[in-house]
Design a protein around this motif. Structure first.
Motif, PDB file in Angstrom:
ATOM      1  N   ARG A  19      -2.225 -13.676   6.853  1.00  0.00           N
ATOM      2  CA  ARG A  19      -1.707 -14.750   7.261  1.00  0.00           C
ATOM      3  C   ARG A  19      -1.194 -14.571   8.533  1.00  0.00           C
ATOM      4  N   GLU A  20      -0.733 -13.650   9.075  1.00  0.00           N
ATOM      5  CA  GLU A  20      -0.550 -13.487  10.619  1.00  0.00           C
ATOM      6  C   GLU A  20      -1.440 -12.351  11.235  1.00  0.00           C
ATOM      7  N   PRO A  21      -2.244 -12.739  12.271  1.00  0.00           N
ATOM      8  CA  PRO A  21      -3.050 -11.590  12.779  1.00  0.00           C
ATOM      9  C   PRO A  21      -2.389 -10.265  13.158  1.00  0.00           C
ATOM     10  N   GLY A  22      -3.192  -9.292  12.762  1.00  0.00           N
ATOM     11  CA  GLY A  22      -2.522  -7.909  12.778  1.00  0.00           C
ATOM     12  C   GLY A  22      -1.543  -7.462  11.935  1.00  0.00           C
ATOM     13  N   LYS A  23      -1.025  -8.372  10.883  1.00  0.00           N
ATOM     14  CA  LYS A  23       0.282  -7.859  10.238  1.00  0.00           C
ATOM     15  C   LYS A  23      -0.193  -8.226   8.865  1.00  0.00           C
ATOM     16  N   VAL A  24       0.234  -7.330   7.866  1.00  0.00           N
ATOM     17  CA  VAL A  24       0.208  -7.410   6.591  1.00  0.00           C
ATOM     18  C   VAL A  24       1.504  -7.232   5.944  1.00  0.00           C
ATOM     19  N   LYS A  25       1.746  -8.391   4.956  1.00  0.00           N
ATOM     20  CA  LYS A  25       2.954  -7.996   4.185  1.00  0.00           C
ATOM     21  C   LYS A  25       2.764  -8.135   2.669  1.00  0.00           C
ATOM     22  N   MET A  26       3.266  -7.020   1.999  1.00  0.00           N
ATOM     23  CA  MET A  26       2.828  -6.878   0.805  1.00  0.00           C
ATOM     24  C   MET A  26       4.034  -6.498  -0.324  1.00  0.00           C
ATOM     25  N   TYR A  27       3.989  -7.217  -1.582  1.00  0.00           N
ATOM     26  CA  TYR A  27       5.148  -6.707  -2.560  1.00  0.00           C
ATOM     27  C   TYR A  27       4.364  -6.058  -3.682  1.00  0.00           C
ATOM     28  N   VAL A  28       5.161  -5.137  -4.044  1.00  0.00           N
ATOM     29  CA  VAL A  28       4.644  -4.557  -5.183  1.00  0.00           C
ATOM     30  C   VAL A  28       5.684  -4.085  -6.306  1.00  0.00           C
ATOM     31  N   CYS A  29       5.488  -4.626  -7.521  1.00  0.00           N
ATOM     32  CA  CYS A  29       6.296  -4.585  -8.535  1.00  0.00           C
ATOM     33  C   CYS A  29       6.698  -3.128  -8.853  1.00  0.00           C
ATOM     34  N   GLY A  30       7.881  -2.889  -8.826  1.00  0.00           N
ATOM     35  CA  GLY A  30       8.479  -1.561  -9.008  1.00  0.00           C
ATOM     36  C   GLY A  30       8.894  -1.241 -10.553  1.00  0.00           C
ATOM     37  N   VAL A  31       9.776  -0.066 -10.687  1.00  0.00           N
ATOM     38  CA  VAL A  31       9.817   0.264 -12.198  1.00  0.00           C
ATOM     39  C   VAL A  31      11.085  -0.398 -12.604  1.00  0.00           C
ATOM     40  N   THR A  32      11.276  -0.314 -14.005  1.00  0.00           N
ATOM     41  CA  THR A  32      12.491  -0.668 -14.670  1.00  0.00           C
ATOM     42  C   THR A  32      13.146   0.889 -14.875  1.00  0.00           C
ATOM     43  N   PRO A  33      14.203   1.266 -14.000  1.00  0.00           N
ATOM     44  CA  PRO A  33      14.645   2.553 -14.129  1.00  0.00           C
ATOM     45  C   PRO A  33      15.496   2.976 -15.351  1.00  0.00           C
ATOM     46  N   TYR A  34      15.049   3.153 -16.513  1.00  0.00           N
ATOM     47  CA  TYR A  34      15.665   3.530 -17.660  1.00  0.00           C
ATOM     48  C   TYR A  34      15.198   4.852 -18.130  1.00  0.00           C
ATOM     49  N   ASN A  35      14.258   5.499 -17.526  1.00  0.00           N
ATOM     50  CA  ASN A  35      13.744   6.710 -18.094  1.00  0.00           C
ATOM     51  C   ASN A  35      12.913   7.343 -16.750  1.00  0.00           C
ATOM     52  N   HIS A  36      12.687   8.552 -17.011  1.00  0.00           N
ATOM     53  CA  HIS A  36      11.732   9.107 -15.781  1.00  0.00           C
ATOM     54  C   HIS A  36      10.399   8.558 -15.757  1.00  0.00           C
ATOM     55  N   PRO A  37       9.782   8.549 -14.400  1.00  0.00           N
ATOM     56  CA  PRO A  37       8.554   7.832 -14.180  1.00  0.00           C
ATOM     57  C   PRO A  37       7.516   8.554 -15.137  1.00  0.00           C
ATOM     58  N   HIS A  38       6.649   7.721 -15.745  1.00  0.00           N
ATOM     59  CA  HIS A  38       5.559   8.314 -16.338  1.00  0.00           C
ATOM     60  C   HIS A  38       4.173   8.018 -15.771  1.00  0.00           C
ATOM     61  N   ILE A  39       3.052   8.625 -16.128  1.00  0.00           N
ATOM     62  CA  ILE A  39       1.676   8.731 -15.586  1.00  0.00           C
ATOM     63  C   ILE A  39       1.224   7.363 -15.179  1.00  0.00           C
ATOM     64  N   GLY A  40       1.599   6.269 -16.094  1.00  0.00           N
ATOM     65  CA  GLY A  40       1.399   4.942 -15.919  1.00  0.00           C
ATOM     66  C   GLY A  40       1.902   4.430 -14.835  1.00  0.00           C
ATOM     67  N   ASN A  41       3.190   5.050 -14.505  1.00  0.00           N
ATOM     68  CA  ASN A  41       3.999   4.297 -13.219  1.00  0.00           C
ATOM     69  C   ASN A  41       3.237   5.010 -11.968  1.00  0.00           C
ATOM     70  N   ALA A  42       2.986   6.212 -12.032  1.00  0.00           N
ATOM     71  CA  ALA A  42       2.348   6.869 -10.820  1.00  0.00           C
ATOM     72  C   ALA A  42       1.071   6.176 -10.363  1.00  0.00           C
ATOM     73  N   ARG A  43       0.242   5.685 -11.047  1.00  0.00           N
ATOM     74  CA  ARG A  43      -0.991   4.944 -10.610  1.00  0.00           C
ATOM     75  C   ARG A  43      -0.842   3.663  -9.819  1.00  0.00           C
ATOM     76  N   PRO A  44      -0.157   2.883 -10.120  1.00  0.00           N
ATOM     77  CA  PRO A  44      -0.012   1.838  -9.110  1.00  0.00           C
ATOM     78  C   PRO A  44       0.549   2.193  -7.724  1.00  0.00           C
ATOM     79  N   PHE A  45       1.746   2.960  -7.664  1.00  0.00           N
ATOM     80  CA  PHE A  45       2.311   3.557  -6.561  1.00  0.00           C
ATOM     81  C   PHE A  45       1.592   4.248  -5.550  1.00  0.00           C
TER      82      PHE A  45
END
Length: 370
Positions: A19-45
């Protein structure tokens, strides 16, 4: 070669134009912190860590936002079971998230907004949606009216007619349409609640990401990422409520979604006993092996997790390290040293580098670029 990415919204690869030359803005959906992260959480991050690093390597100034859903039924249920407050659970597992992601060398986002810190922003958006006719109140609840948003279903490729036909019989009869979703939920006993124009309550799931993305990135930002399971309804609903609120489109220019993780070719679930926490995996394998394993498959493809595949990733990584070591030793030799064999290796290294860039420019294909 121009960077091309697969956009879930258009179902095709497109040249990336920020959208803006030379710049990138990104949003990544994070975890719902009710337990320790599992292997499925690790992949997107891990995936988005590599995407961000590559974009920065290409010269872009990246601004990375990743949320924590710290108000959720699972958090509330865990807190009630343990007899502690909801924020005690959220803080505990947010700390657990950072502990394992730091070990996996996942670079931290620039901002980690929490739902609980943005209640005012959420209420303002919900009220605006009501004022514009996209939402309606039922008692102390507020619902989004999907029929008011003509493009609804564009991300997932679903039609309202098909969704209505497939809706459960026990759908809430207070809704105008079975697919209408909650923007605000009235307070229930034993749950955290905040004051609002519709009475005490808490936000619905989908509205939180719209509020935080719009606040920190504005409308029309570049990348929005998450797992394939979030395409519908979460990301579909984000588009509907965000574009209705702002009156502008697109809310996001490029939607990227990573594939599922299976375990020994079966869907990962606690009931099947094949649910693996990252901290337990790291007790047996170095973090760089898990990271290499995840990146050895293209992010959009399914990834099957097993001890055998993880062990093979470890062997592949060791071979790669040996090759890098040998090339670096050759680089230290004076000009012409090493003879024809050294020249052959140098040419191969140059070719490998060119192939790496070509692979990464083709929808961040780490599977070819490793």
């Amino acid at each position: 070669m121009a960077l091309r990415v697969y956009n879930t919204l258009t179902k095709q690869k497109e040249e990336f134009v920020p959208r803006e030359p030379g710049k990138v803005k990104m949003y990544v959906c994070g975890v719902t912190p009710y337990n320790h992260p599992h292997i499925g959480n690790a992949r997107p991050f891990i995936t988005w860590d590599v995407i961000r690093r590559y974009l920065e390597h290409r010269g872009f100034a990246v601004f990375h936002v990743q949320n924590f859903t710290d108000i959720d039924d699972k958090i509330i249920n865990t807190a009630n079971q343990e007899g502690v407050t909801w924020d005690t659970i959220a803080n505990r597992y947010i700390a657990a998230y950072f502990e394992v992601m730091d070990k996996l060398n996942v670079r931290r986002a620039h901002v980690y907004p929490r739902v609980s810190d943005h209640i005012g922003d959420i209420i303002a958006i919900v009220q605006r949606l009501i004022d514009k006719g996209y939402a309606y109140t039922v008692g102390g609840d507020v619902y989004y009216s999907v029929e008011k948003f003509a493009p609804y279903g564009q991300l997932s490729g679903r039609s309202l007619e098909d969704m209505k036909a497939g809706a459960r019989i026990d759908v809430d009869e207070r809704k105008r349409h079975p697919m209408d979703f909650a923007l605000w939920k009235s307070a229930k006993p034993g749950e955290p609640a905040w004051d609002s124009p519709w009475g005490p309550g808490r936000p619905g799931w989908h509205i939180e990401c719209s509020a935080m993305a719009l606040k920190y990135l504005g409308n029309g930002f570049d990348f929005h990422g998450g797992g394939s399971d979030l395409i519908f309804p979460h990301h579909e609903n984000e588009i509907a409520q965000s574009e209705a609120y702002t009156g502008e489109a697109p809310f996001v220019r490029y939607w990227l979604h990573n594939g599922f993780i299976t375990v020994n070719e079966e869907k990962m679930s606690k009931s099947l006993g094949n649910f693996f926490l990252v901290k337990d995996i790291l007790a047996h394998y170095p973090p760089e092996v898990l990271r290499f394993f995840i990146l050895s498959t293209h992010y959009r493809s399914p990834l099957d997790f097993s001890d055998e595949r993880l062990a093979e990733a470890g062997r592949s990584l060791e071979r790669l390290r040996t090759a890098v070591h040998n090339i670096r030793q050759l680089e230290k030799l004076p000009g012409g040293a090493g003879g024809e064999q050294a020249d052959t290796v140098r040419r191969a290294a140059a070719q490998a580098k060119a192939e790496f860039y070509a692979a990464m420019d083709d929808d961040f294909n780490t599977a070819l670029g490793d």
